[in-house]
Design a protein around this motif. Structure first.
Motif, PDB file in Angstrom:
ATOM      1  N   ASP A   7       0.803  -1.237   0.000  1.00 42.38           N
ATOM      2  CA  ASP A   7       0.000   0.000   0.000  1.00 42.38           C
ATOM      3  C   ASP A   7       0.831   1.281   0.000  1.00 42.38           C
ATOM      4  OD1 ASP A   7       0.892  -0.254   2.573  1.00 42.38           O
ATOM      5  OD2 ASP A   7      -1.089  -0.330   3.504  1.00 42.38           O
ATOM      6  N   HIS A  33       3.634  -5.209   3.063  1.00 42.82           N
ATOM      7  CA  HIS A  33       2.661  -6.029   3.796  1.00 42.82           C
ATOM      8  C   HIS A  33       2.422  -7.345   3.063  1.00 42.82           C
ATOM      9  CE1 HIS A  33       1.439  -2.820   6.507  1.00 42.82           C
ATOM     10  NE2 HIS A  33       1.305  -2.019   5.479  1.00 42.82           N
ATOM     11  N   ARG A  93      -6.753 -11.329   1.500  1.00 39.83           N
ATOM     12  CA  ARG A  93      -6.969  -9.871   1.463  1.00 39.83           C
ATOM     13  C   ARG A  93      -8.062  -9.522   0.467  1.00 39.83           C
ATOM     14  NH1 ARG A  93      -3.867  -5.954   3.406  1.00 39.83           N
ATOM     15  NH2 ARG A  93      -2.186  -6.565   4.794  1.00 39.83           N
ATOM     16  N   ARG A  96     -11.419 -10.403   1.992  1.00 40.40           N
ATOM     17  CA  ARG A  96     -11.730  -9.383   3.003  1.00 40.40           C
ATOM     18  C   ARG A  96     -12.170  -8.082   2.336  1.00 40.40           C
ATOM     19  NH1 ARG A  96      -7.478  -5.999   6.756  1.00 40.40           N
ATOM     20  NH2 ARG A  96      -6.639  -5.648   4.695  1.00 40.40           N
ATOM     21  N   VAL A 126      -4.563  -5.957  -1.675  1.00 41.44           N
ATOM     22  CA  VAL A 126      -5.378  -4.781  -1.386  1.00 41.44           C
ATOM     23  C   VAL A 126      -5.410  -4.548   0.129  1.00 41.44           C
ATOM     24  CG1 VAL A 126      -7.521  -6.126  -1.539  1.00 41.44           C
ATOM     25  CG2 VAL A 126      -7.596  -3.648  -1.828  1.00 41.44           C
ATOM     26  N   SER A 127      -5.302  -3.282   0.507  1.00 42.10           N
ATOM     27  CA  SER A 127      -5.142  -2.916   1.912  1.00 42.10           C
ATOM     28  C   SER A 127      -6.272  -1.969   2.339  1.00 42.10           C
ATOM     29  CB  SER A 127      -3.778  -2.237   2.064  1.00 42.10           C
ATOM     30  OG  SER A 127      -3.752  -1.339   3.140  1.00 42.10           O
ATOM     31  N   ARG A 128      -6.459  -1.868   3.638  1.00 42.32           N
ATOM     32  CA  ARG A 128      -7.450  -0.902   4.138  1.00 42.32           C
ATOM     33  C   ARG A 128      -7.056   0.514   3.767  1.00 42.32           C
ATOM     34  NH1 ARG A 128      -8.087  -1.752  10.272  1.00 42.32           N
ATOM     35  NH2 ARG A 128      -5.959  -2.504  10.091  1.00 42.32           N
ATOM     36  N   LEU A 129      -5.739   0.746   3.611  1.00 41.38           N
ATOM     37  CA  LEU A 129      -5.289   2.088   3.223  1.00 41.38           C
ATOM     38  C   LEU A 129      -5.808   2.457   1.829  1.00 41.38           C
ATOM     39  CD1 LEU A 129      -3.622   4.469   4.224  1.00 41.38           C
ATOM     40  CD2 LEU A 129      -1.569   3.369   3.316  1.00 41.38           C
ATOM     41  N   GLN A 145      -7.106   9.335   8.463  1.00 40.94           N
ATOM     42  CA  GLN A 145      -7.365   8.939   9.845  1.00 40.94           C
ATOM     43  C   GLN A 145      -8.860   8.822  10.109  1.00 40.94           C
ATOM     44  OE1 GLN A 145      -4.939   7.949  12.041  1.00 40.94           O
ATOM     45  NE2 GLN A 145      -6.744   7.274  13.179  1.00 40.94           N
ATOM     46  N   PHE A 148     -10.338   5.582   8.978  1.00 38.50           N
ATOM     47  CA  PHE A 148     -10.132   4.480   9.926  1.00 38.50           C
ATOM     48  C   PHE A 148     -11.023   4.658  11.157  1.00 38.50           C
ATOM     49  CE2 PHE A 148      -6.454   3.726   7.293  1.00 38.50           C
ATOM     50  CZ  PHE A 148      -6.353   2.345   7.320  1.00 38.50           C
ATOM     51  N   ARG A 190      -3.416  -1.155  19.679  1.00 40.72           N
ATOM     52  CA  ARG A 190      -4.331  -0.712  20.743  1.00 40.72           C
ATOM     53  C   ARG A 190      -4.552  -1.845  21.725  1.00 40.72           C
ATOM     54  NH1 ARG A 190      -8.447   3.160  17.482  1.00 40.72           N
ATOM     55  NH2 ARG A 190      -6.838   4.671  16.994  1.00 40.72           N
ATOM     56  N   HIS A 245       5.295   5.128   3.647  1.00 41.29           N
ATOM     57  CA  HIS A 245       4.320   4.663   2.647  1.00 41.29           C
ATOM     58  C   HIS A 245       4.252   5.605   1.444  1.00 41.29           C
ATOM     59  CE1 HIS A 245       2.828   2.091   5.901  1.00 41.29           C
ATOM     60  NE2 HIS A 245       2.063   1.464   5.032  1.00 41.29           N
TER      61      HIS A 245
HETATM   62  P1  AMP Z   1      -4.284  -3.667   6.336  1.00 42.30           P
HETATM   63  O1  AMP Z   1      -2.962  -4.367   6.384  1.00 42.30           O
HETATM   64  O2  AMP Z   1      -4.958  -3.809   5.028  1.00 42.30           O
HETATM   65  O3  AMP Z   1      -5.176  -4.004   7.478  1.00 42.30           O
HETATM   66  O4  AMP Z   1      -3.966  -2.109   6.433  1.00 42.30           O
HETATM   67  C1  AMP Z   1      -2.923  -1.673   7.193  1.00 42.30           C
HETATM   68  C2  AMP Z   1      -2.526  -0.280   6.769  1.00 42.30           C
HETATM   69  O5  AMP Z   1      -3.525   0.629   7.138  1.00 42.30           O
HETATM   70  C3  AMP Z   1      -1.272   0.137   7.504  1.00 42.30           C
HETATM   71  O6  AMP Z   1      -0.185   0.127   6.621  1.00 42.30           O
HETATM   72  C4  AMP Z   1      -1.510   1.542   7.963  1.00 42.30           C
HETATM   73  O7  AMP Z   1      -0.866   2.424   7.069  1.00 42.30           O
HETATM   74  C5  AMP Z   1      -2.976   1.756   7.804  1.00 42.30           C
HETATM   75  N1  AMP Z   1      -3.683   1.891   9.095  1.00 42.30           N
HETATM   76  C6  AMP Z   1      -4.094   0.909   9.891  1.00 42.30           C
HETATM   77  N2  AMP Z   1      -4.767   1.391  10.957  1.00 42.30           N
HETATM   78  C7  AMP Z   1      -4.772   2.731  10.824  1.00 42.30           C
HETATM   79  C8  AMP Z   1      -5.304   3.812  11.589  1.00 42.30           C
HETATM   80  N3  AMP Z   1      -5.982   3.595  12.726  1.00 42.30           N
HETATM   81  N4  AMP Z   1      -5.100   5.037  11.133  1.00 42.30           N
HETATM   82  C9  AMP Z   1      -4.432   5.263   9.985  1.00 42.30           C
HETATM   83  N5  AMP Z   1      -3.913   4.302   9.216  1.00 42.30           N
HETATM   84  C10 AMP Z   1      -4.067   3.051   9.634  1.00 42.30           C
END
Ligand code: AMP
Ligand code: MN
Length: 277
Positions: A7, A33, A93, A96, A126-129, A145, A148, A190, A245
């Protein structure tokens, strides 16, 4: 550091050039990742620039309900088990992401899965980012932010629990692939208490993990002291990582994050690498 293989926004070659020519870096690891897809390109770009290149990966694991990142340094990127694992993680991924897309659609933001996939290289990893960036572009949120905090973070409405492997399994995998296991950015999880964070480090050590990220691109000086305490108490080697990143991100540019405090045993010693600094 992360490239477009996961990402990040720079290709592996762009990242290596930027780190060397702008950041003055002389030893570098690419740690995308859950994939080593960018490592060969990064190595080809890094070595002619005179950098010592370390093949790496940052693997998502699950510990006490939290996603914990374990970095593997010096891994053999032709290791069959490692490649099988990364292929499976890429599929996981994708599954998900499709679910995140469905949840976001239910929350009034359709088409996010397809949009997120278009942000990846070859539709892998694919990432949450990627989703956070899509939500930002759609105007659903004002910052990454916020994406998220409102949608994608742990327990938020578009969060999809993922059965990542345990810390123990991943440390063993990294070892079988010839690498060294590093507990990444211990301050970013957390966890319920300092006591639980202590327990995480302890179980990482019990699994055979060798090193801890003492200096990270995203932590305060006082937390660095805590990491140093763990390194000393458990005999762990220390590493420093920017977790870069993108240029737009909050993490330090490669080469500009803090160096390891004096007197620490660097993970580079374990890898048999000497920095020119
Ligand atoms: P994933 O591996 O797809 O779950 O996504 C992880 C990515 O999301 C990480 O590289 C972080 O850059 C980003 N990330 C995860 N949690 C947060 C958060 N609370 N705030 C901002 N970025 C986050
Ligand atoms: Mn990480």
């Amino acid at each position: 550091m992360h490239s477009t293989a996961s990402d990040g926004t720079l290709t592996p070659s762009e990242l290596m050039r930027a780190a060397r020519l702008k950041g003055g870096v002389d030893v570098i690891a690419l740690t995308d990742h859950d994939t080593v897809a960018g490592v060969a390109e990064a190595r080809s770009a890094a070595e002619p620039l005179g950098m010592h290149f370390v093949p790496g990966i940052e693997i998502s694991t699950l510990w006490s309900g939290q996603c914990i990142h374990v970095v593997g340094l010096g891994v053999d990127i032709t290791n069959a088990e490692l490649l099988e694992t990364t292929a499976r993680l890429s599929t996981q991924r994708d599954v998900r992401a499709a679910e995140i897309g469905r949840l976001l659609e239910g929350l009034g933001w359709p088409g996010m899965y397809e949009k997120a996939l278009r942000k990846t290289t070859s539709r892998i990893n694919v990432s949450r980012l990627h989703f956070a960036k899509c939500l930002l572009e759609e105007g659903a949120v004002r910052t990454i932010q916020e994406a998220f905090d409102r949608y994608l973070g742990n327990g938020r409405p578009a969060f999809v629990p993922t059965p990542w492997q345990s810390v123990d399994e991943v440390v063993q995998l990294i070892h079988r692939a010839g690498g060294v296991a590093v507990l990444a950015h211990p301050g970013r999880y957390r966890l319920a208490s300092d006591w639980e964070r202590d327990l995480l480090v302890e179980s990482f050590v019990d699994s055979g993990g060798e090193a801890i990220e003492v200096v990270s691109g995203s932590q305060s000086g006082s937390f660095t002291q805590m990491c140093l305490g763990w390194a000393r108490r458990f005999g762990l080697y220390a590493s420093t990582g920017s977790d870069f990143h993108s240029r737009a991100g909050s993490r330090p540019f490669p080469g500009s994050q803090g160096q390891l405090p004096g007197g620490t045993r660097s993970v580079l010693d374990l890898l048999g690498i000497r920095s020119r600094d």
